[in-house]
Design a protein around this motif. Structure first.
Motif, PDB file in Angstrom:
ATOM      1  N   ALA A   1       0.842  -1.198   0.000  1.00 18.83           N
ATOM      2  CA  ALA A   1       0.000   0.000   0.000  1.00 18.83           C
ATOM      3  C   ALA A   1       0.872   1.241   0.000  1.00 18.83           C
ATOM      4  CB  ALA A   1      -0.931   0.002   1.213  1.00 18.83           C
ATOM      5  N   ILE A   2       0.545   2.184  -0.862  1.00 18.13           N
ATOM      6  CA  ILE A   2       1.277   3.446  -0.933  1.00 18.13           C
ATOM      7  C   ILE A   2       0.264   4.560  -0.700  1.00 18.13           C
ATOM      8  CG2 ILE A   2       1.137   3.449  -3.471  1.00 18.13           C
ATOM      9  CD1 ILE A   2       3.959   4.840  -3.330  1.00 18.13           C
TER      10      ILE A   2
ATOM     11  N   ALA B   1       2.357  -6.826   2.193  1.00 17.20           N
ATOM     12  CA  ALA B   1       3.736  -7.177   2.531  1.00 17.20           C
ATOM     13  C   ALA B   1       4.534  -5.953   2.962  1.00 17.20           C
ATOM     14  CB  ALA B   1       4.415  -7.846   1.334  1.00 17.20           C
ATOM     15  N   ALA B   2       4.078  -4.772   2.562  1.00 18.65           N
ATOM     16  CA  ALA B   2       4.744  -3.523   2.942  1.00 18.65           C
ATOM     17  C   ALA B   2       3.752  -2.381   2.770  1.00 18.65           C
ATOM     18  CB  ALA B   2       5.984  -3.278   2.081  1.00 18.65           C
ATOM     19  N   CYS B   3       3.935  -1.333   3.549  1.00 21.26           N
ATOM     20  CA  CYS B   3       3.084  -0.144   3.463  1.00 21.26           C
ATOM     21  C   CYS B   3       3.945   1.103   3.591  1.00 21.26           C
ATOM     22  CB  CYS B   3       2.026  -0.133   4.571  1.00 21.26           C
ATOM     23  SG  CYS B   3       0.770  -1.427   4.468  1.00 21.26           S
ATOM     24  N   SER B   4       3.573   2.118   2.825  1.00 20.19           N
ATOM     25  CA  SER B   4       4.186   3.435   2.954  1.00 20.19           C
ATOM     26  C   SER B   4       3.083   4.433   3.275  1.00 20.19           C
ATOM     27  CB  SER B   4       4.899   3.836   1.659  1.00 20.19           C
ATOM     28  OG  SER B   4       5.289   5.200   1.714  1.00 20.19           O
TER      29      SER B   4
ATOM     30  N   PHE C   1       7.399   5.025  -3.892  1.00 21.39           N
ATOM     31  CA  PHE C   1       7.276   3.883  -4.802  1.00 21.39           C
ATOM     32  C   PHE C   1       8.584   3.080  -4.819  1.00 21.39           C
ATOM     33  CE2 PHE C   1       4.399   7.164  -6.202  1.00 21.39           C
ATOM     34  CZ  PHE C   1       3.255   6.510  -6.623  1.00 21.39           C
ATOM     35  N   LEU C   2       9.688   3.795  -4.977  1.00 18.36           N
ATOM     36  CA  LEU C   2      10.987   3.124  -5.049  1.00 18.36           C
ATOM     37  C   LEU C   2      11.369   2.502  -3.707  1.00 18.36           C
ATOM     38  CD1 LEU C   2      12.859   5.777  -7.215  1.00 18.36           C
ATOM     39  CD2 LEU C   2      12.016   3.531  -7.942  1.00 18.36           C
ATOM     40  N   HIS C   3      10.996   3.155  -2.613  1.00 16.65           N
ATOM     41  CA  HIS C   3      11.275   2.595  -1.287  1.00 16.65           C
ATOM     42  C   HIS C   3      10.563   1.248  -1.113  1.00 16.65           C
ATOM     43  CE1 HIS C   3      11.887   2.321   3.051  1.00 16.65           C
ATOM     44  NE2 HIS C   3      10.600   2.065   3.156  1.00 16.65           N
ATOM     45  N   LEU C   4       9.293   1.186  -1.534  1.00 17.46           N
ATOM     46  CA  LEU C   4       8.564  -0.074  -1.417  1.00 17.46           C
ATOM     47  C   LEU C   4       9.190  -1.159  -2.288  1.00 17.46           C
ATOM     48  CD1 LEU C   4       4.840   1.095  -1.347  1.00 17.46           C
ATOM     49  CD2 LEU C   4       6.134   0.063   0.525  1.00 17.46           C
TER      50      LEU C   4
ATOM     51  N   ALA D   1       6.403  -4.617 -11.177  1.00 17.38           N
ATOM     52  CA  ALA D   1       5.354  -4.037 -10.338  1.00 17.38           C
ATOM     53  C   ALA D   1       4.322  -3.291 -11.169  1.00 17.38           C
ATOM     54  CB  ALA D   1       5.973  -3.098  -9.307  1.00 17.38           C
ATOM     55  N   LEU D   2       3.159  -3.100 -10.567  1.00 12.85           N
ATOM     56  CA  LEU D   2       2.072  -2.345 -11.185  1.00 12.85           C
ATOM     57  C   LEU D   2       1.426  -1.483 -10.111  1.00 12.85           C
ATOM     58  CD1 LEU D   2       0.270  -2.005 -13.797  1.00 12.85           C
ATOM     59  CD2 LEU D   2      -1.256  -3.701 -12.758  1.00 12.85           C
ATOM     60  N   VAL D   3       1.321  -0.194 -10.367  1.00  9.27           N
ATOM     61  CA  VAL D   3       0.627   0.720  -9.464  1.00  9.27           C
ATOM     62  C   VAL D   3      -0.853   0.745  -9.821  1.00  9.27           C
ATOM     63  CG1 VAL D   3       0.375   3.150  -8.775  1.00  9.27           C
ATOM     64  CG2 VAL D   3       2.660   2.140  -9.035  1.00  9.27           C
ATOM     65  N   VAL D   4      -1.703   0.747  -8.798  1.00 11.23           N
ATOM     66  CA  VAL D   4      -3.147   0.856  -8.998  1.00 11.23           C
ATOM     67  C   VAL D   4      -3.642   2.035  -8.168  1.00 11.23           C
ATOM     68  CG1 VAL D   4      -5.388  -0.267  -8.811  1.00 11.23           C
ATOM     69  CG2 VAL D   4      -3.346  -1.637  -9.302  1.00 11.23           C
TER      70      VAL D   4
END
Length: 256
Positions: free
Chosen positions: A149-150, A174-177, A192-195, A206-209
């Protein structure tokens, strides 16, 4: 002439649509990670900061004793302070916290307990909810992809984590920002890059939604990641656009 060839000649438009859907499906299916925006993507009813909103009710339930007029005026001032800075590029990597807004607006007028109540009240009104259908969609997508989640939020994240738990989705990510953890907001590519680094994933995997062409697609492009838009958002640079996350989930699960 065969029936299939006849369709190709007489209805080229439909054939192009079918081909485009097949290409989109192939691109999505080769991804390993979905980086999901939250508000407008799987959480709704957020940002209840309308002109007639009564912030004092929740504040009083927390044990606060400041006059209702003062509390309502304070929350409106904090929202205005943050709202004007949110689209400003100079705050993209140093977006102020709700507590910073309180200090800048009111100095030392409020004691620590009152600051805590005001922050909690702000968070309560910023928070949305995750509908059951969207929670189920997240479970379905998690069977095919690693989810992360971003999230851009202005208040601290505890109420959001509680809502994730209530909806039964907290363990799917698995990870959240959360931007309120670090002060970096979209469309900066940094979250995005941190995740991706945290997940050990390359951008092409990867794919952003998300539902914002400016913030979600813009941040994804800057990070070199493909993006799907939902919530009626559209842009030529998006891989595809879907009415909502449920439609994307149905598209992914439908037989090829």
């Amino acid at each position: 002439m065969s029936g299939v060839a006849s369709v190709a000649v007489s209805d080229q438009g439909d054939t192009d649509v079918i081909s485009a859907r097949a290409n989109t499906r192939a691109l999505i299916e080769e991804k390993k990670v979905l980086l999901l925006d939250m508000n407008g993507t799987f959480m709704f009813g957020e940002d209840r900061f309308g002109p007639d909103e009564d912030y004092a009710a929740h504040y009083a339930a927390l044990g606060g004793e400041l006059p209702a007029r003062q509390v309502n005026a304070a929350i409106r001032a904090i929202y205005a302070y943050l709202d004007v800075r949110y689209p400003d590029e100079q705050y993209r990597h140093c977006f102020p916290s709700v507590e910073t807004a309180i200090r800048d607006l009111f100095g030392q007028q409020l004691v620590a307990d009152e600051v805590h109540r005001i922050v909690n009240t702000f968070a309560f009104h910023e928070l949305g909810y995750i509908p059951a259908a969207y929670a189920q969609a997240l479970h379905s997508l998690n069977r095919r992809f690693t989810l992360a989640a971003i999230v851009d939020i202005w208040a601290p994240k505890p109420l959001w984590l509680r809502e994730f738990e209530r909806a039964g989705v907290v363990d799917l990510f698995a990870a959240c920002s959360f931007s309120s953890d670090h002060g970096v907001v979209k469309p900066s590519p940094q979250p995005f890059l941190h995740l991706l680094r945290e997940l050990g994933t390359q951008p092409d995997q990867a794919l952003v939604v998300g539902d914002s062409a400016r913030r979600d697609l813009g941040g994804a492009k800057a990070a070199g990641i493909d993006c799907v838009l939902v919530g009626r958002a559209e842009h030529a640079d998006a891989v595809a656009s879907f009415a909502n996350l449920l439609q994307l989930c149905d598209f992914v699960e439908a037989p090829a």
